[in-house]
Structure formats: structure tokens, C-alpha cells
Design an enzyme around this catalytic site. Sequence first.
Site, PDB file in Angstrom:
ATOM      1  N   HIS A  18       6.085 -10.272   2.908  1.00  0.00           N
ATOM      2  CA  HIS A  18       5.114  -9.478   3.672  1.00  0.00           C
ATOM      3  C   HIS A  18       4.887 -10.094   5.053  1.00  0.00           C
ATOM      4  CE1 HIS A  18       3.536  -8.325  -0.553  1.00  0.00           C
ATOM      5  NE2 HIS A  18       4.154  -7.263  -0.066  1.00  0.00           N
ATOM      6  N   LYS A  42      -2.039   0.630 -10.039  1.00  0.00           N
ATOM      7  CA  LYS A  42      -1.733  -0.557 -10.844  1.00  0.00           C
ATOM      8  C   LYS A  42      -3.001  -1.381 -11.112  1.00  0.00           C
ATOM      9  CE  LYS A  42       2.311  -0.673  -7.915  1.00  0.00           C
ATOM     10  NZ  LYS A  42       2.859  -1.326  -6.723  1.00  0.00           N
TER      11      LYS A  42
HETATM   12  O1  PNS Z   1       2.686  -2.180  -2.202  1.00  0.00           O
HETATM   13  P1  PNS Z   1       2.787  -0.834  -2.853  1.00  0.00           P
HETATM   14  O2  PNS Z   1       2.033  -0.831  -4.169  1.00  0.00           O
HETATM   15  O3  PNS Z   1       4.203  -0.379  -2.996  1.00  0.00           O
HETATM   16  O4  PNS Z   1       2.030   0.210  -1.860  1.00  0.00           O
HETATM   17  C1  PNS Z   1       1.933   1.578  -2.162  1.00  0.00           C
HETATM   18  C2  PNS Z   1       0.959   2.282  -1.178  1.00  0.00           C
HETATM   19  C3  PNS Z   1      -0.408   1.631  -1.252  1.00  0.00           C
HETATM   20  C4  PNS Z   1       1.487   2.203   0.210  1.00  0.00           C
HETATM   21  C5  PNS Z   1       0.853   3.763  -1.621  1.00  0.00           C
HETATM   22  O5  PNS Z   1       0.510   3.843  -2.978  1.00  0.00           O
HETATM   23  C6  PNS Z   1      -0.167   4.563  -0.801  1.00  0.00           C
HETATM   24  O6  PNS Z   1       0.096   4.921   0.320  1.00  0.00           O
HETATM   25  N1  PNS Z   1      -1.359   4.829  -1.392  1.00  0.00           N
HETATM   26  C7  PNS Z   1      -2.413   5.602  -0.750  1.00  0.00           C
HETATM   27  C8  PNS Z   1      -2.422   7.062  -1.218  1.00  0.00           C
HETATM   28  C9  PNS Z   1      -1.343   7.855  -0.500  1.00  0.00           C
HETATM   29  O7  PNS Z   1      -1.501   8.207   0.651  1.00  0.00           O
HETATM   30  N2  PNS Z   1      -0.183   8.063  -1.195  1.00  0.00           N
HETATM   31  C10 PNS Z   1       1.009   8.646  -0.607  1.00  0.00           C
HETATM   32  C11 PNS Z   1       0.995  10.146  -0.569  1.00  0.00           C
HETATM   33  S1  PNS Z   1       0.504  10.945  -2.052  1.00  0.00           S
END
Ligand code: PNS
Length: 162
Positions: A18, A42
Site C-alpha cells: 500500500h 469483511k
Molecule cells: O481493499 P479492498 O477490500 O479490496 O477495497 C474494496 C473497496 C473498499 C475499495 C470497495 O469495497 C469499495 O469501493 N467500497 C465502497 C462501496 C462502493 O462504492 N462499492 C463499489 C460500487 S458498488
Amino acid sequence: MYRCAVYPGSFDPPTMGHLSLVERGLFLFDKIVVAVARNSAKAPLFSVEERVDMLRESLAAYPPERVEVDSFEGLLVNYARQKNASALLRGLRATADFEYEFQMAMVNRHLEAGIQSVFLMTDYRWLYISSTIVKEAASYRADVSEMVPPPVVERLKKKFAV
Ligand code: PNS
């Protein structure tokens, strides 16, 4: 033109991968907002507040006008709009990441066509690490000090101390 990117994720916990991505992203963007998602499906090991603290401590060397650490709730594109970001930054490791990232990028583009998804590759040293692998290794008390920054090493030791 001033360009800001939101770098979203679970960051449970933040890894060297990261941090490498933030460093690379700063070549392209004036500012990067590292944003911890509050509504991740999660079950996290660390609370959002702990994750924000670990990121702030790990990224303290960057001036606040270049790197900000925050958390967000709800749709990522809404948050990115609020932040006046023109891009969503995500890291790609192996091909395993591609399908999920492709799907997310397409949904986000459908929801907000004015914000572009940008993918960068982490340093080859961190290609094999993930938050999940780090948590598993740390739970067996393996030495993960080369995979995560010092503030995370400390927190992991506390979490898995007997
Ligand atoms: O590190 P990760 O768990 O792969 O991150 C995933 C994340 C947080 C980027 C994704 O789940 C996200 O954007 N969540 C917010 C809700 C959203 O906008 N989802 C995408 C369109 S439905």
C-alpha cells in the site's frame, strides 16, 4: 491542473504494498487521499480508527497537502466527488486481482463517468503480499516486519500476543 486521487481500500492492515502505491501515485497526482472503507463486508481484524491511525503514522513523512488519510462510508464515487477527486487509485498485483478490479472499475464508471480508475503496480518486492497473508502469518507469530511498516508490526504484535 490540480489533480487529486482517492486511494480506497480496507487496509486491514496497511502493508508495504500500500505504501509503495502511494509513493508511485504521487508521481501522477498532486494529492492522494487514502480512504479506509467503513462498510466493507469483511470482518476486519482492526477497527477503522486503528487502520486510520496506522496509515497516518506510516505516511507521516508526506506533507498533508500531498497525502491525507480519511475514512468513508457508502459509495466510493460519492466520496470521491466530495473530495473533488478526478481518479480512483488501485493497486494491481498478479492476474488474480484483475477480474475483481475490472468489475469494480466498470461499476464505478457506470455510477460516475467523470472519475477515472487508475491502476498502478506495486514494487516487485511486494507482489506476493496481501493484508490477508500478513494477518495469517502474524497470527502464527511469524516475523512480518519486512512486509508491513513499523506502526503495523507493533499493532499486530499486540493483537496476537498471548
Ligand atoms: O481493499 P479492498 O477490500 O479490496 O477495497 C474494496 C473497496 C473498499 C475499495 C470497495 O469495497 C469499495 O469501493 N467500497 C465502497 C462501496 C462502493 O462504492 N462499492 C463499489 C460500487 S458498488
